[in-house]
Design a protein around this motif. Sequence first.
Motif: not given
Length: 310
Positions: A93-98
């Motif tokens: 899980k995480g936060i993508d480049a956008q």
Amino acid sequence: MRSQSDRPVPLGPDSLTWKHFGDWRGMLQGVWAGSMQNMHPGLGAGVEQHSTFFDERWQRLYRSLYPIGGVVFDGDRAEETALQVRGYHANIKGIDAQGRTYHALDPETFYWAHATFFMGTVLTADNFMGGLTEPQKMQLFDEHVQWYRLYGMSMRPVPATWPEFQKYWDHMCRHVLEDNMAARGVLDLSTLGPPPYAAWLPERVWAVLRRPVASVFVWITVGLYDRSVRELLGYDWSARDAQRFALLGKAVNLAFGLVPRRRRLHPRGRAGWDRAEGRISATSPLVHTPARNLPPVERRSDPSHYSPNV
């Protein structure tokens, strides 16, 4: 706890999925499956930020076939295998480049991966195994729903019927999938090493073989793509390509017709059939990947990796 009557029912040898899934011809759609999965925004981000796929491409592919195949072929133990597969994704899980959050266990994301396994089965059978009738595709669709229930995931994203799935698939290809780094990485075979079973090949020999092997696999992948995906990625596909692709499919089917049925199957699938047909005990230990496909030693304790003791 679910009652026994609420437990999902694993697929068995009477299913079409057992007859078509786990055949080595499925390797011909391996690059297609990987790139289709990675074009999904959440899956692509997870691969870019968490996966070691590009460090050990062949090994990751070959070892993943064991638990994924087990969800189909493990019989009474298939649900346990499915829950293990789901567990490998818990921490991805995480936060993508956008700036978008993602989680591999988001129901829409997890189902998309399963949808590619189902469509990969359909495409392999349609193109390299003599073809499927529309009723057979409907049956495979129903079986893929039965198979998916074993993961214990939300059924919310799962289309209700084969026609609804076709609309879902078209929508995903046209409006959701993205041309991203993870998908391009799958399609870039320029640095691909030899498969583990051919590790003995001298580098200079593999360097000569790699270019035509890579070219053929990418060409097959483009042939398997929906037109909208080809357009998204900027690939052309001519009438001549389509004719050559059809001839290749017929040649593959003819060639595999000469191979004994058991030898056409991945070891996990072969063991499933052997248990069902009484060649081995129904309680025989499950077949696991050989040591050559395991992750590097320092990564084997990572819960995101399938890394059995072999």
